[in-house]
Design a protein around this motif. Structure first.
Motif, mmCIF file in Angstrom:
data_model
loop_
_atom_site.group_PDB
_atom_site.id
_atom_site.type_symbol
_atom_site.label_atom_id
_atom_site.label_comp_id
_atom_site.label_asym_id
_atom_site.label_seq_id
_atom_site.Cartn_x
_atom_site.Cartn_y
_atom_site.Cartn_z
ATOM 1 N N LEU A 80 3.428 71.250 -68.630
ATOM 2 C CA LEU A 80 2.114 71.747 -69.067
ATOM 3 C C LEU A 80 2.047 73.264 -69.016
ATOM 4 O O LEU A 80 1.476 73.903 -69.901
ATOM 5 C CB LEU A 80 1.013 71.125 -68.208
ATOM 6 C CG LEU A 80 0.781 69.634 -68.427
ATOM 7 C CD1 LEU A 80 -0.150 69.078 -67.352
ATOM 8 C CD2 LEU A 80 0.228 69.371 -69.810
ATOM 9 N N PHE A 81 2.633 73.868 -67.975
ATOM 10 C CA PHE A 81 2.658 75.323 -67.889
ATOM 11 C C PHE A 81 3.509 75.909 -69.017
ATOM 12 O O PHE A 81 3.181 76.955 -69.576
ATOM 13 C CB PHE A 81 3.199 75.772 -66.528
ATOM 14 C CG PHE A 81 3.091 77.247 -66.313
ATOM 15 C CD1 PHE A 81 1.867 77.823 -66.037
ATOM 16 C CD2 PHE A 81 4.209 78.058 -66.402
ATOM 17 C CE1 PHE A 81 1.763 79.193 -65.846
ATOM 18 C CE2 PHE A 81 4.113 79.418 -66.216
ATOM 19 C CZ PHE A 81 2.887 79.990 -65.938
ATOM 20 N N GLY A 82 4.589 75.226 -69.365
ATOM 21 C CA GLY A 82 5.423 75.665 -70.486
ATOM 22 C C GLY A 82 4.661 75.644 -71.800
ATOM 23 O O GLY A 82 4.781 76.571 -72.618
ATOM 24 N N PHE A 83 3.883 74.591 -72.033
ATOM 25 C CA PHE A 83 3.053 74.531 -73.239
ATOM 26 C C PHE A 83 2.049 75.680 -73.264
ATOM 27 O O PHE A 83 1.857 76.339 -74.284
ATOM 28 C CB PHE A 83 2.293 73.206 -73.331
ATOM 29 C CG PHE A 83 3.144 72.020 -73.677
ATOM 30 C CD1 PHE A 83 4.177 72.110 -74.580
ATOM 31 C CD2 PHE A 83 2.890 70.790 -73.084
ATOM 32 C CE1 PHE A 83 4.957 71.005 -74.895
ATOM 33 C CE2 PHE A 83 3.658 69.685 -73.384
ATOM 34 C CZ PHE A 83 4.701 69.796 -74.295
ATOM 35 N N THR A 84 1.418 75.923 -72.122
ATOM 36 C CA THR A 84 0.423 76.993 -72.032
ATOM 37 C C THR A 84 1.062 78.353 -72.302
ATOM 38 O O THR A 84 0.545 79.151 -73.092
ATOM 39 C CB THR A 84 -0.248 77.001 -70.644
ATOM 40 O OG1 THR A 84 -0.775 75.696 -70.384
ATOM 41 C CG2 THR A 84 -1.361 78.022 -70.565
ATOM 42 N N GLY A 85 2.195 78.610 -71.671
ATOM 43 C CA GLY A 85 2.897 79.874 -71.881
ATOM 44 C C GLY A 85 3.390 80.021 -73.305
ATOM 45 O O GLY A 85 3.326 81.106 -73.892
ATOM 46 N N GLY A 86 3.891 78.948 -73.879
ATOM 47 C CA GLY A 86 4.355 78.988 -75.267
ATOM 48 C C GLY A 86 3.232 79.286 -76.235
ATOM 49 O O GLY A 86 3.401 80.058 -77.186
ATOM 50 N N LEU A 87 2.081 78.695 -76.008
ATOM 51 C CA LEU A 87 0.920 78.983 -76.849
ATOM 52 C C LEU A 87 0.494 80.437 -76.723
ATOM 53 O O LEU A 87 0.132 81.081 -77.707
ATOM 54 C CB LEU A 87 -0.247 78.068 -76.480
ATOM 55 C CG LEU A 87 -0.155 76.628 -76.965
ATOM 56 C CD1 LEU A 87 -1.178 75.774 -76.234
ATOM 57 C CD2 LEU A 87 -0.373 76.567 -78.457
ATOM 58 N N TRP A 88 0.537 80.959 -75.506
ATOM 59 C CA TRP A 88 0.134 82.349 -75.283
ATOM 60 C C TRP A 88 1.093 83.311 -75.996
ATOM 61 O O TRP A 88 0.661 84.242 -76.673
ATOM 62 C CB TRP A 88 0.084 82.652 -73.788
ATOM 63 C CG TRP A 88 -0.382 84.041 -73.503
ATOM 64 C CD1 TRP A 88 0.341 85.049 -72.974
ATOM 65 C CD2 TRP A 88 -1.677 84.580 -73.764
ATOM 66 N NE1 TRP A 88 -0.420 86.181 -72.885
ATOM 67 C CE2 TRP A 88 -1.664 85.919 -73.362
ATOM 68 C CE3 TRP A 88 -2.843 84.054 -74.298
ATOM 69 C CZ2 TRP A 88 -2.773 86.743 -73.468
ATOM 70 C CZ3 TRP A 88 -3.947 84.883 -74.404
ATOM 71 C CH2 TRP A 88 -3.909 86.200 -73.997
ATOM 72 N N VAL A 89 2.399 83.082 -75.861
ATOM 73 C CA VAL A 89 3.375 83.936 -76.533
ATOM 74 C C VAL A 89 3.215 83.827 -78.044
ATOM 75 O O VAL A 89 3.247 84.833 -78.761
ATOM 76 C CB VAL A 89 4.812 83.575 -76.093
ATOM 77 C CG1 VAL A 89 5.852 84.273 -76.951
ATOM 78 C CG2 VAL A 89 5.016 83.921 -74.626
ATOM 79 N N SER A 90 3.026 82.632 -78.550
ATOM 80 C CA SER A 90 2.804 82.429 -79.978
ATOM 81 C C SER A 90 1.568 83.187 -80.450
ATOM 82 O O SER A 90 1.573 83.809 -81.520
ATOM 83 C CB SER A 90 2.653 80.937 -80.271
ATOM 84 O OG SER A 90 2.266 80.725 -81.600
ATOM 85 N N HIS A 91 0.512 83.137 -79.665
ATOM 86 C CA HIS A 91 -0.713 83.845 -80.011
ATOM 87 C C HIS A 91 -0.472 85.355 -80.052
ATOM 88 O O HIS A 91 -0.913 86.042 -80.973
ATOM 89 C CB HIS A 91 -1.812 83.513 -79.008
ATOM 90 C CG HIS A 91 -3.058 84.311 -79.171
ATOM 91 N ND1 HIS A 91 -3.877 84.173 -80.268
ATOM 92 C CD2 HIS A 91 -3.609 85.265 -78.400
ATOM 93 C CE1 HIS A 91 -4.889 85.020 -80.150
ATOM 94 N NE2 HIS A 91 -4.743 85.688 -79.026
ATOM 95 N N LEU A 92 0.236 85.883 -79.063
ATOM 96 C CA LEU A 92 0.519 87.317 -79.041
ATOM 97 C C LEU A 92 1.360 87.748 -80.241
ATOM 98 O O LEU A 92 1.107 88.792 -80.846
ATOM 99 C CB LEU A 92 1.213 87.701 -77.741
ATOM 100 C CG LEU A 92 0.363 87.610 -76.487
ATOM 101 C CD1 LEU A 92 1.190 87.970 -75.265
ATOM 102 C CD2 LEU A 92 -0.853 88.507 -76.590
#
Length: 79
Positions: free
Chosen positions: A50-62
């Motif tokens: 779940l933390f990986g999904f959250t971090g991946g979404l954040w990097v994608s957003h940036l």
């Protein structure tokens, strides 16, 4: 105050709202999983995923924000 908050949210484009919503969802699920009565190994795997999904979404957003800013700057330079 709530009308200002609502107006601020309404100004954000749909993609960003969806990304923020998914980040909040997966981040919240990550916290819930961390506090759950699962086994240590199971908890570690679920929280990490779940933390990986959250971090991946954040990097994608940036990356998306930087691409949009670079495109806008490029168009401004060409005018």
């Amino acid at each position: 105050m709530s009308s200002t908050f609502t107006q601020t949210i309404a100004r954000i484009d749909l993609d960003t709202r969806i990304q923020y919503g998914m980040m909040l969802l997966f981040g919240g699920l990550c916290l819930i999983a961390a506090a759950s009565p699962l086994g240590t190994l199971t908890k570690a795997v679920v929280v990490s995923a779940l933390f990986g999904f959250t971090g991946g979404l954040w990097v994608s957003h940036l990356v998306q924000i930087i691409q949009e800013a670079a495109t806008a700057q490029s168009e401004a330079d060409n005018e």
